[in-house]
Design a protein around this motif. Structure first.
Motif, PDB file in Angstrom:
ATOM      1  N   UNK A   1       0.837  -1.203   0.000  1.00 44.10           N
ATOM      2  CA  UNK A   1       0.000   0.000   0.000  1.00 44.10           C
ATOM      3  C   UNK A   1       0.872   1.253   0.000  1.00 44.10           C
ATOM      4  N   UNK A   2       1.908   1.236   0.832  1.00 45.09           N
ATOM      5  CA  UNK A   2       2.847   2.360   0.855  1.00 45.09           C
ATOM      6  C   UNK A   2       3.463   2.600  -0.524  1.00 45.09           C
ATOM      7  N   UNK A   3       3.873   1.530  -1.186  1.00 43.63           N
ATOM      8  CA  UNK A   3       4.525   1.658  -2.491  1.00 43.63           C
ATOM      9  C   UNK A   3       3.569   2.136  -3.576  1.00 43.63           C
ATOM     10  N   UNK A   4       2.265   1.924  -3.363  1.00 40.53           N
ATOM     11  CA  UNK A   4       1.267   2.363  -4.335  1.00 40.53           C
ATOM     12  C   UNK A   4       0.751   3.775  -4.059  1.00 40.53           C
ATOM     13  N   UNK A   5       1.143   4.357  -2.939  1.00 44.60           N
ATOM     14  CA  UNK A   5       0.649   5.680  -2.561  1.00 44.60           C
ATOM     15  C   UNK A   5       1.211   6.761  -3.480  1.00 44.60           C
ATOM     16  N   UNK A   6       0.361   7.660  -3.928  1.00 44.16           N
ATOM     17  CA  UNK A   6       0.773   8.789  -4.756  1.00 44.16           C
ATOM     18  C   UNK A   6       1.736   9.670  -3.954  1.00 44.16           C
ATOM     19  N   UNK A   7       2.943   9.929  -4.442  1.00 46.20           N
ATOM     20  CA  UNK A   7       3.914  10.753  -3.699  1.00 46.20           C
ATOM     21  C   UNK A   7       3.372  12.123  -3.323  1.00 46.20           C
ATOM     22  N   UNK A   8       2.414  12.636  -4.081  1.00 50.96           N
ATOM     23  CA  UNK A   8       1.838  13.950  -3.783  1.00 50.96           C
ATOM     24  C   UNK A   8       0.968  13.935  -2.534  1.00 50.96           C
ATOM     25  N   UNK A   9       0.644  12.728  -2.030  1.00 49.50           N
ATOM     26  CA  UNK A   9      -0.219  12.622  -0.861  1.00 49.50           C
ATOM     27  C   UNK A   9       0.385  11.713   0.218  1.00 49.50           C
ATOM     28  N   UNK A  10       1.677  11.491   0.137  1.00 49.66           N
ATOM     29  CA  UNK A  10       2.376  10.598   1.063  1.00 49.66           C
ATOM     30  C   UNK A  10       3.005  11.375   2.217  1.00 49.66           C
ATOM     31  N   UNK A  11       2.802  10.881   3.431  1.00 52.62           N
ATOM     32  CA  UNK A  11       3.395  11.477   4.624  1.00 52.62           C
ATOM     33  C   UNK A  11       4.088  10.408   5.457  1.00 52.62           C
ATOM     34  N   UNK A  12       5.018  10.856   6.305  1.00 49.34           N
ATOM     35  CA  UNK A  12       5.727   9.972   7.233  1.00 49.34           C
ATOM     36  C   UNK A  12       5.333  10.311   8.669  1.00 49.34           C
ATOM     37  N   UNK A  13       5.113   9.278   9.463  1.00 50.18           N
ATOM     38  CA  UNK A  13       4.734   9.480  10.865  1.00 50.18           C
ATOM     39  C   UNK A  13       5.382   8.418  11.740  1.00 50.18           C
ATOM     40  N   UNK A  14       5.254   8.597  13.060  1.00 46.32           N
ATOM     41  CA  UNK A  14       5.687   7.550  13.996  1.00 46.32           C
ATOM     42  C   UNK A  14       4.518   6.930  14.740  1.00 46.32           C
ATOM     43  N   UNK A  15       3.450   7.717  14.983  1.00 47.42           N
ATOM     44  CA  UNK A  15       2.355   7.301  15.864  1.00 47.42           C
ATOM     45  C   UNK A  15       2.895   6.970  17.246  1.00 47.42           C
ATOM     46  N   UNK A  16       3.957   7.645  17.646  1.00 47.48           N
ATOM     47  CA  UNK A  16       4.559   7.434  18.964  1.00 47.48           C
ATOM     48  C   UNK A  16       3.503   7.627  20.057  1.00 47.48           C
ATOM     49  N   UNK A  17       3.550   6.768  21.078  1.00 48.85           N
ATOM     50  CA  UNK A  17       4.561   5.748  21.391  1.00 48.85           C
ATOM     51  C   UNK A  17       4.219   4.352  20.855  1.00 48.85           C
ATOM     52  N   UNK A  18       3.302   4.284  19.876  1.00 41.98           N
ATOM     53  CA  UNK A  18       2.857   2.998  19.348  1.00 41.98           C
ATOM     54  C   UNK A  18       3.608   2.605  18.082  1.00 41.98           C
ATOM     55  N   UNK A  19       3.491   1.338  17.711  1.00 46.37           N
ATOM     56  CA  UNK A  19       3.950   0.789  16.433  1.00 46.37           C
ATOM     57  C   UNK A  19       5.393   1.164  16.078  1.00 46.37           C
ATOM     58  N   UNK A  20       6.351   0.800  16.917  1.00 49.13           N
ATOM     59  CA  UNK A  20       7.748   1.120  16.617  1.00 49.13           C
ATOM     60  C   UNK A  20       8.238   0.385  15.375  1.00 49.13           C
ATOM     61  N   UNK A  21       9.186   0.953  14.662  1.00 47.54           N
ATOM     62  CA  UNK A  21       9.709   0.319  13.448  1.00 47.54           C
ATOM     63  C   UNK A  21      10.651  -0.832  13.769  1.00 47.54           C
ATOM     64  N   UNK A  22      10.887  -1.662  12.771  1.00 48.59           N
ATOM     65  CA  UNK A  22      11.931  -2.681  12.859  1.00 48.59           C
ATOM     66  C   UNK A  22      13.188  -2.105  12.228  1.00 48.59           C
ATOM     67  N   UNK A  23      14.234  -1.974  13.041  1.00 48.27           N
ATOM     68  CA  UNK A  23      15.474  -1.349  12.584  1.00 48.27           C
ATOM     69  C   UNK A  23      16.610  -2.361  12.680  1.00 48.27           C
ATOM     70  N   UNK A  24      17.323  -2.548  11.606  1.00 54.64           N
ATOM     71  CA  UNK A  24      18.444  -3.491  11.596  1.00 54.64           C
ATOM     72  C   UNK A  24      19.472  -3.108  12.653  1.00 54.64           C
ATOM     73  N   UNK A  25      20.049  -4.098  13.284  1.00 56.64           N
ATOM     74  CA  UNK A  25      21.104  -3.928  14.284  1.00 56.64           C
ATOM     75  C   UNK A  25      20.611  -3.294  15.582  1.00 56.64           C
ATOM     76  N   UNK A  26      19.287  -3.175  15.723  1.00 54.76           N
ATOM     77  CA  UNK A  26      18.726  -2.668  16.975  1.00 54.76           C
ATOM     78  C   UNK A  26      17.740  -3.703  17.498  1.00 54.76           C
ATOM     79  N   UNK A  27      17.814  -4.009  18.783  1.00 53.31           N
ATOM     80  CA  UNK A  27      16.889  -4.967  19.376  1.00 53.31           C
ATOM     81  C   UNK A  27      15.453  -4.480  19.205  1.00 53.31           C
ATOM     82  N   UNK A  28      14.522  -5.404  19.254  1.00 45.75           N
ATOM     83  CA  UNK A  28      13.115  -5.064  19.064  1.00 45.75           C
ATOM     84  C   UNK A  28      12.698  -3.953  20.014  1.00 45.75           C
TER      85      UNK A  28
END
Length: 317
Positions: free
Chosen positions: A248-275
């Motif tokens: 879904x992210x890859x299909x999103x029109x760049x003109x309407x795409x935003x980045x968020x964290x929704x902190x403190x929920x839904x943390x990302x998976x980051x390589x070399x960092x523990x869950x």
């Protein structure tokens, strides 16, 4: 007008978090300092319920949070951005996940007096603090197990729950129309219903809508783009198992795409960092790096494009 150059260094663009929960961060002062050190300089503070909006507003006078700025709607204040301050754009909403907790009695019946009181308070808070409130939300619909299996909802049908959540939704839609504010949606459940409600809100007169933490199907991205609906993505599409959301992210029109964290929920998976157990605005930079690679987009452009869309959504320019 917004001094665009204030938001960027040539080779080090600042980041704006499209959606996070300020008053739910474990240590606000430390989280903001970490965010600033990670070049995350600003964000939209989500509104959950009346008491949350009031708590967020109380931070304005908190001397311990000296590096925190809540922007007023006057355009002159936009140029006050400084590198050592975290700039917040406040939103005010009635979140669907709290509707049953707040408005239902223990036996599942509606507490009509409390519903009317909360709606009245919602409108009064908005009216009294309109110079600080940039968006309405979050509001919307949620049919997750968390709600369906709750004690108060055990004797209710899905339609009963939708009708109750729709009360809050329509209050927020009318507020967005009345004050010409953008609308932030939380949508989790029956996507056909969600799409119908988006179309209804647009037809009713809401000019700008953002679906935060988008969880709908990739195949509807063209429909949302046609409706000029903004979609925000955070930690979920960084998860290896979240293939549908990443598509879904890859299909999103760049003109309407935003980045968020929704902190403190839904943390990302980051390589070399523990869950990670909790999310913070500082991780927006990691999210941007991961998602830029997935989309095969140059990071600097990817960040600036998201920032531009967020500020356009808010009506900053």
């Amino acid at each position: 007008m917004f001094a665009w150059e204030n938001f960027y260094k040539i080779n080090n663009p600042y980041l704006i978090d499209a959606h996070f929960h300020l008053n739910y961060l474990t240590d606000i002062k430390a989280s903001l300092s970490s965010a600033l050190n990670s070049s995350v300089k600003s964000g939209i503070v989500a509104g959950i319920w009346n008491n949350d909006t009031l708590e967020n507003l109380s931070f304005i006078e908190n001397p311990d949070l000296h590096n925190l700025i809540f922007f007023k709607k006057e355009k002159a204040n936009i140029n006050l951005i400084q590198e050592n301050h975290f700039v917040c754009f406040l939103a005010h909403g009635l979140h669907p996940i709290y509707v049953h907790e707040k408005w239902l009695n223990l036996d599942g019946t509606c507490n009509n007096d409390l519903i009317q009181t909360d709606i009245k308070n919602f409108k009064e808070i908005l009216y009294k603090n309109i110079n600080y409130i940039w968006a309405i939300g979050e509001t919307g619909f949620d049919l997750s197990k968390e709600i369906l299996q709750s004690e108060k909802c055990k004797n209710l049908t899905k339609q009963d729950i939708i009708l109750l959540q729709n009360i809050a939704f329509e209050v927020c839609v009318q507020a967005a129309i009345q004050y010409s504010l953008p609308l932030i949606l939380h949508l989790r459940g029956n996507w056909n219903l969600c799409l119908q409600k988006i179309k209804w809100a647009k037809k009713s007169g809401v000019k700008k809508i953002m679906v935060h933490c988008f969880s709908g199907p990739a195949e509807d991205m063209k429909v949302l783009s046609h409706l000029s609906i903004y979609c925000s993505f955070g930690g979920v599409p960084t998860w290896k198992k979240a293939i549908k959301n990443r598509n879904a992210f890859l299909q999103c029109d760049p003109n309407f795409l935003m980045l968020e964290t929704d902190s403190p929920d839904l943390p990302p998976e980051i390589s070399d960092i523990d869950k990670l157990q909790k999310n913070e605005p500082k991780y927006l930079k990691n999210i941007a790096e991961i998602l830029a690679k997935y989309s095969n987009t140059e990071l600097d452009y990817f960040i600036k494009n998201s920032n531009k869309n967020i500020l356009t959504f808010l009506g900053v320019f």
